[in-house]
Scaffold this motif. Structure first.
Motif, PDB file in Angstrom:
ATOM      1  N   ARG A  79       0.825  -1.211   0.000  1.00  0.00           N
ATOM      2  CA  ARG A  79       0.000   0.000   0.000  1.00  0.00           C
ATOM      3  C   ARG A  79       0.857   1.258   0.000  1.00  0.00           C
ATOM      4  NH1 ARG A  79      -2.634  -1.093   4.174  1.00  0.00           N
ATOM      5  NH2 ARG A  79      -1.866   0.367   5.752  1.00  0.00           N
ATOM      6  N   LEU A  80       1.897   1.283   0.807  1.00  0.00           N
ATOM      7  CA  LEU A  80       2.757   2.461   0.873  1.00  0.00           C
ATOM      8  C   LEU A  80       3.542   2.649  -0.428  1.00  0.00           C
ATOM      9  CD1 LEU A  80       4.170   2.291   4.525  1.00  0.00           C
ATOM     10  CD2 LEU A  80       2.097   3.405   3.678  1.00  0.00           C
ATOM     11  N   GLU A  82       2.665   1.916  -3.355  1.00  0.00           N
ATOM     12  CA  GLU A  82       1.792   2.324  -4.457  1.00  0.00           C
ATOM     13  C   GLU A  82       1.264   3.744  -4.306  1.00  0.00           C
ATOM     14  OE1 GLU A  82      -1.121  -0.751  -4.407  1.00  0.00           O
ATOM     15  OE2 GLU A  82       0.245  -2.276  -5.220  1.00  0.00           O
ATOM     16  N   LYS A  83       1.603   4.411  -3.205  1.00  0.00           N
ATOM     17  CA  LYS A  83       1.143   5.789  -3.010  1.00  0.00           C
ATOM     18  C   LYS A  83       1.782   6.730  -4.037  1.00  0.00           C
ATOM     19  CE  LYS A  83      -0.029   5.878   1.916  1.00  0.00           C
ATOM     20  NZ  LYS A  83      -1.265   6.680   1.839  1.00  0.00           N
ATOM     21  N   GLU A  84       0.987   7.629  -4.554  1.00  0.00           N
ATOM     22  CA  GLU A  84       1.495   8.591  -5.540  1.00  0.00           C
ATOM     23  C   GLU A  84       2.579   9.475  -4.949  1.00  0.00           C
ATOM     24  OE1 GLU A  84      -1.544  10.806  -7.504  1.00  0.00           O
ATOM     25  OE2 GLU A  84      -2.645   9.024  -8.184  1.00  0.00           O
ATOM     26  N   ASP A 159       1.280   4.526   8.107  1.00  0.00           N
ATOM     27  CA  ASP A 159       0.759   5.117   6.869  1.00  0.00           C
ATOM     28  C   ASP A 159       0.828   6.637   6.947  1.00  0.00           C
ATOM     29  OD1 ASP A 159      -1.066   6.107   4.798  1.00  0.00           O
ATOM     30  OD2 ASP A 159      -1.712   4.032   4.583  1.00  0.00           O
ATOM     31  N   ASN A 160       0.367   7.203   8.057  1.00  0.00           N
ATOM     32  CA  ASN A 160       0.360   8.661   8.213  1.00  0.00           C
ATOM     33  C   ASN A 160       1.776   9.236   8.250  1.00  0.00           C
ATOM     34  OD1 ASN A 160      -2.427   8.651   8.310  1.00  0.00           O
ATOM     35  ND2 ASN A 160      -2.540   8.698  10.547  1.00  0.00           N
ATOM     36  N   THR A 163       3.370   9.014   4.739  1.00  0.00           N
ATOM     37  CA  THR A 163       2.765  10.003   3.840  1.00  0.00           C
ATOM     38  C   THR A 163       3.266  11.403   4.173  1.00  0.00           C
ATOM     39  OG1 THR A 163       0.774   8.633   3.610  1.00  0.00           O
ATOM     40  CG2 THR A 163       0.586  10.952   2.992  1.00  0.00           C
ATOM     41  N   GLU A 167       5.315  13.828   1.580  1.00  0.00           N
ATOM     42  CA  GLU A 167       4.773  15.144   1.228  1.00  0.00           C
ATOM     43  C   GLU A 167       5.785  16.246   1.513  1.00  0.00           C
ATOM     44  OE1 GLU A 167      -0.011  14.253   1.917  1.00  0.00           O
ATOM     45  OE2 GLU A 167       1.181  15.173   3.512  1.00  0.00           O
TER      46      GLU A 167
END
Length: 260
Positions: A79-80, A82-84, A159-160, A163, A167
């Motif tokens: 999941r991580l 595949e994050k944009e 996850d947070n 991300t 960012e």
């Protein structure tokens, strides 16, 4: 039987639908099973896995981990990866073939948990320590995650944090921010230890605003001139000595930035 690629006419067939000759071939087929009892280090497991599968395409260590430790860990890492924001922060330069992107994400996850004193060694049931064997360390991290309930809040935290780090990297780092300096005209690949350790730094920061952003950028430039830190990224990268040195520097900077 379903999704056969060779005997396609047998797709959807049951054992009873096969001819007597085909049934006999299946019944006479012998299977060789290798039982790996705990505790067995990943180095030994990977060696056995490699020997058993030597007749086919050789797998790298991350591909073997993915096969051996299916569960919460692989779901999180996939999941991580595949994050944009991850793809953008790494400039789309980490190929997903042979799971190199998953390896990078796993390194961040494992060292984040280690630095937060969260990971429990599945074999000793003591806090996981880093002892220069990165493959064993990463495998134990995946096993630890697989033992947790899927609803455990740690997965959301990871996850947070991940991300948040990606960012900030997109927003504040120069082009090629996870690459080490190189001579003009040359472009180095993303440095894995730099990605994992500086992403950890970004994930731990609490500030916001223009002044805070300038301080993060200044910190980045300081690290690019820090000989001890750069040495830990290029020589014996995964040794215990270099890893502890790297995170000693990173944790000091996190403390300074969060006090600003």
């Amino acid at each position: 039987m379903d999704k056969l690629t060779i005997l396609k006419d047998k797709n959807g067939s049951r054992f009873a639908d096969l001819t007597p000759l085909e049934q006999n071939k299946i019944e006479d087929c012998s299977l060789t099973l290798h039982v790996i009892k705990a505790p067995t280090s990943d180095r030994v497991t990977f060696d056995l896995f490699d020997r058993v599968n030597r007749g086919g395409t050789r797998l790298n260590n991350q591909e073997m981990r993915n096969a051996l430790y299916q569960g919460n860990a692989t779901k999180l890492i996939n999941r991580l990866a595949e994050k944009e924001v991850f793809v953008e922060a790494t400039e789309g330069s980490i190929p997903d073939n042979h799971m190199k992107d998953r390896y990078l994400v796993l390194r961040f996850t494992a060292f984040y948990l280690w630095q937060q004193h969260i990971t429990i060694d599945p074999d000793t049931h003591e806090p996981l320590d880093y002892r220069s064997n990165v493959e064993d360390f990463l495998g134990k991290t995946m096993r630890f995650l697989n033992q947790l309930e899927p609803e455990n809040g740690l997965f959301k935290e990871l996850d947070n944090r991940f991300t948040r780090a990606m960012e900030l990297a997109i927003q504040l780092l120069p082009s090629g921010g996870f690459r080490l300096p190189s001579s003009p005209g040359k472009k180095r690949p993303i440095n894995m230890a730099f990605f994992e350790s500086f992403s950890y730094l970004l994930s731990r920061l609490n500030g916001e605003g223009e002044q805070f952003h300038r301080q993060v950028q200044d910190t980045y430039m300081q690290l690019m001139c820090n000989d001890a830190y750069l040495d830990s990224l290029t020589r014996s990268v995964d040794s215990g000595k270099q890893t502890y040195k790297r995170y000693e520097i990173i944790n000091r900077l996190i403390h300074e930035l969060n006090l600003c």
